[in-house]
Design an enzyme around this catalytic site. Structure first.
Site, PDB file in Angstrom:
ATOM      1  N   ASN A 195      35.519  25.640  38.838  1.00  0.00           N
ATOM      2  CA  ASN A 195      36.133  26.834  38.242  1.00  0.00           C
ATOM      3  C   ASN A 195      37.302  26.429  37.347  1.00  0.00           C
ATOM      4  O   ASN A 195      38.130  25.591  37.736  1.00  0.00           O
ATOM      5  CB  ASN A 195      36.634  27.726  39.398  1.00  0.00           C
ATOM      6  CG  ASN A 195      37.051  29.127  38.980  1.00  0.00           C
ATOM      7  OD1 ASN A 195      36.269  29.856  38.389  1.00  0.00           O
ATOM      8  ND2 ASN A 195      38.283  29.515  39.296  1.00  0.00           N
ATOM      9  N   HIS A 241      40.700  34.475  31.460  1.00  0.00           N
ATOM     10  CA  HIS A 241      41.977  35.182  31.312  1.00  0.00           C
ATOM     11  C   HIS A 241      42.219  35.334  29.819  1.00  0.00           C
ATOM     12  O   HIS A 241      42.762  34.438  29.169  1.00  0.00           O
ATOM     13  CB  HIS A 241      43.104  34.399  31.988  1.00  0.00           C
ATOM     14  CG  HIS A 241      42.954  34.322  33.479  1.00  0.00           C
ATOM     15  ND1 HIS A 241      43.067  35.429  34.301  1.00  0.00           N
ATOM     16  CD2 HIS A 241      42.677  33.284  34.301  1.00  0.00           C
ATOM     17  CE1 HIS A 241      42.871  35.067  35.560  1.00  0.00           C
ATOM     18  NE2 HIS A 241      42.623  33.765  35.589  1.00  0.00           N
ATOM     19  N   ASP A 286      40.581  39.054  33.027  1.00  0.00           N
ATOM     20  CA  ASP A 286      41.565  40.083  32.677  1.00  0.00           C
ATOM     21  C   ASP A 286      41.885  39.879  31.202  1.00  0.00           C
ATOM     22  O   ASP A 286      41.661  38.803  30.652  1.00  0.00           O
ATOM     23  CB  ASP A 286      42.824  40.094  33.572  1.00  0.00           C
ATOM     24  CG  ASP A 286      43.464  38.749  33.819  1.00  0.00           C
ATOM     25  OD1 ASP A 286      43.350  37.847  32.965  1.00  0.00           O
ATOM     26  OD2 ASP A 286      44.109  38.602  34.880  1.00  0.00           O
ATOM     27  N   GLU A 334      37.465  35.445  36.850  1.00  0.00           N
ATOM     28  CA  GLU A 334      38.844  35.954  36.964  1.00  0.00           C
ATOM     29  C   GLU A 334      39.224  36.782  35.741  1.00  0.00           C
ATOM     30  O   GLU A 334      40.358  36.710  35.243  1.00  0.00           O
ATOM     31  CB  GLU A 334      39.830  34.779  37.128  1.00  0.00           C
ATOM     32  CG  GLU A 334      39.522  33.885  38.330  1.00  0.00           C
ATOM     33  CD  GLU A 334      40.570  32.797  38.562  1.00  0.00           C
ATOM     34  OE1 GLU A 334      41.661  32.852  37.978  1.00  0.00           O
ATOM     35  OE2 GLU A 334      40.264  31.873  39.355  1.00  0.00           O
ATOM     36  N   GLU A 362      40.424  23.983  38.194  1.00  0.00           N
ATOM     37  CA  GLU A 362      41.358  23.545  37.140  1.00  0.00           C
ATOM     38  C   GLU A 362      41.660  22.046  37.154  1.00  0.00           C
ATOM     39  O   GLU A 362      42.817  21.634  37.170  1.00  0.00           O
ATOM     40  CB  GLU A 362      42.667  24.358  37.231  1.00  0.00           C
ATOM     41  CG  GLU A 362      42.434  25.857  37.107  1.00  0.00           C
ATOM     42  CD  GLU A 362      43.713  26.689  37.162  1.00  0.00           C
ATOM     43  OE1 GLU A 362      44.797  26.151  37.413  1.00  0.00           O
ATOM     44  OE2 GLU A 362      43.611  27.916  36.949  1.00  0.00           O
TER      45      GLU A 362
HETATM   46  C1  XIL Z   1      47.246  33.415  40.930  1.00  0.00           C
HETATM   47  C2  XIL Z   1      47.560  34.593  41.841  1.00  0.00           C
HETATM   48  O1  XIL Z   1      46.951  35.755  41.348  1.00  0.00           O
HETATM   49  C3  XIL Z   1      49.057  34.773  41.946  1.00  0.00           C
HETATM   50  O2  XIL Z   1      49.370  35.785  42.898  1.00  0.00           O
HETATM   51  C4  XIL Z   1      49.722  33.458  42.356  1.00  0.00           C
HETATM   52  O3  XIL Z   1      51.110  33.620  42.345  1.00  0.00           O
HETATM   53  C5  XIL Z   1      49.325  32.333  41.412  1.00  0.00           C
HETATM   54  O4  XIL Z   1      47.912  32.252  41.370  1.00  0.00           O
HETATM   55  N1  XIL Z   1      43.809  30.843  38.159  1.00  0.00           N
HETATM   56  C6  XIL Z   1      43.388  30.823  39.465  1.00  0.00           C
HETATM   57  C7  XIL Z   1      44.016  31.744  40.453  1.00  0.00           C
HETATM   58  O5  XIL Z   1      42.418  30.127  39.785  1.00  0.00           O
HETATM   59  O6  XIL Z   1      44.058  31.174  41.738  1.00  0.00           O
HETATM   60  C8  XIL Z   1      45.405  32.162  40.031  1.00  0.00           C
HETATM   61  O7  XIL Z   1      45.860  33.163  40.950  1.00  0.00           O
HETATM   62  C9  XIL Z   1      45.373  32.678  38.609  1.00  0.00           C
HETATM   63  C10 XIL Z   1      44.924  31.599  37.659  1.00  0.00           C
END
Ligand code: XIL
Length: 317
Positions: free
Chosen positions: A172, A208, A240, A238, A131
């Site tokens: 990422n 996401h 969802d 990631e 990020e």
């Molecule tokens: C999230 C975790 O799932 C949570 O438990 C934590 O509180 C915050 O981070 N992008 C990412 C992940 O790269 O590391 C993040 O994970 C979600 C968004």
């Protein structure tokens, strides 16, 4: 067939999921997670982040990361290691430290070298930088960018490669799943690292998504190919797909289609190597607390039962 076994037959290297240490006290969760035909890969959701690994300067704490790595190894699951340099979940000594260019580079290199060396042989890939970009394509004004400038990315990738020549090095991010300024900037990160002789092997598209505004299969394919045409692999890291609560039959049906489109886009792209969900069960999803009023984002429900969304992924693979 189940998710990972189907992913393998479709030419992917894995289907996987994130998990977190706090979930591992739940025997039914661990049992579902340990089903290798379902999950061939795991990602620690929190326990390899800087605040967890190096809470004090040069004070390392690998126990929680090791717990996930050991579980994955026991289950013959690949480990996506996550993440070395990120603006969030930094310990206060890093976030609020008084840094110069030189001292922050030294701290970052020490963090990377020690962590990557510790996990050498366990990690299939590292999300080296997570990020780094804003929505408009500019660099995020993290402590790293503010102190070191854009060079921090090259320094981080080079330090990771030096500590583990065999691990795959990933950039990422989220919001790079469709064309636009942020995606263009991510493509530029790949180009400029490569142009400067730095190894980058892959780009992770977090994905996401939101039910109904998930990009179409065609858009996702073209977008993934914009990365692979630069000579890197891609992974959906990631995934969802959240909805406004309460869930409705219409949203669940759309979510099934959205999951199917994303899985099938990865399968269609030659160098899309794997697909990972950010938690497989609604019981432990990060979504409801992060995006209030939304949820039901995962392919398994709160009782670890397979949802329609699960069968959407199956249909896409
Ligand atoms: C999230 C975790 O799932 C949570 O438990 C934590 O509180 C915050 O981070 N992008 C990412 C992940 O790269 O590391 C993040 O994970 C979600 C968004």
């Amino acid at each position: 067939a189940q998710l990972h076994s189907l992913a393998i037959s479709s030419g992917l290297q894995y289907f996987g999921t994130a998990t977190d240490n706090s979930e591992l006290v739940d025997a039914s969760l661990v049992s579902a997670l340990s089903n290798h035909s379902e999950f061939g890969q795991v990602t620690p959701g929190n326990s390899q982040k800087w605040d967890s690994i190096e809470p004090g300067p040069n004070t390392f704490s690998f126990a929680k990361g090791d717990e996930i790595a050991a579980l994955g190894k026991q289950n013959s699951q690949l480990l996506r290691c996550h993440t070395l340099v990120w603006f969030q979940q930094l310990p206060t000594w890093v976030q609020n430290g008084t840094w110069t260019n030189e001292t922050l580079i030294a701290a970052m290199e020490n963090h990377i070298t020690t962590t990557v060396t510790h996990y050498k042989g366990s990690c299939h890939s590292w999300d080296v930088v997570n990020e780094a970009l804003e929505a408009d394509g500019s660099f995020r004004k993290s402590i790293f960018f503010s102190t070191i400038g854009e060079a921090y990315l090259k320094i981080a990738f080079d330090a990771t490669a030096a500590a583990d020549p065999d691990v795959k090095l990933y950039y990422n991010d989220f919001g790079i799943e469709t064309p636009g300024p942020k995606t263009s900037a991510a493509l530029n990160i790949v180009r400029s690292l490569k142009a400067s002789g730095t190894r980058i092997d892959g780009v992770g598209l977090q994905s996401h998504f939101i039910v109904g505004s998930t990009p179409s299969r065609e858009v996702q394919i073209a977008n993934l190919e914009s990365f692979t045409s630069l000579g890197v692999e891609v992974a959906i890291t990631e995934l969802d797909i959240r909805m406004t609560l309460p869930s409705t039959a219409a949203q669940e049906s759309q979510q099934t289609t959205d999951y199917q489109n994303t899985a099938s886009a990865c399968v269609a792209v030659a160098n899309c190597v794997g697909l990972s969900v950010w938690g497989f069960s609604d019981k432990y999803s990060w979504v409801p607390s992060t995006f209030p009023g939304t949820g039901s984002a995962c392919p398994f429900d709160e009782n670890l039962a397979r949802k329609s969304a699960y069968y959407g992924i199956i249909a896409g693979l």
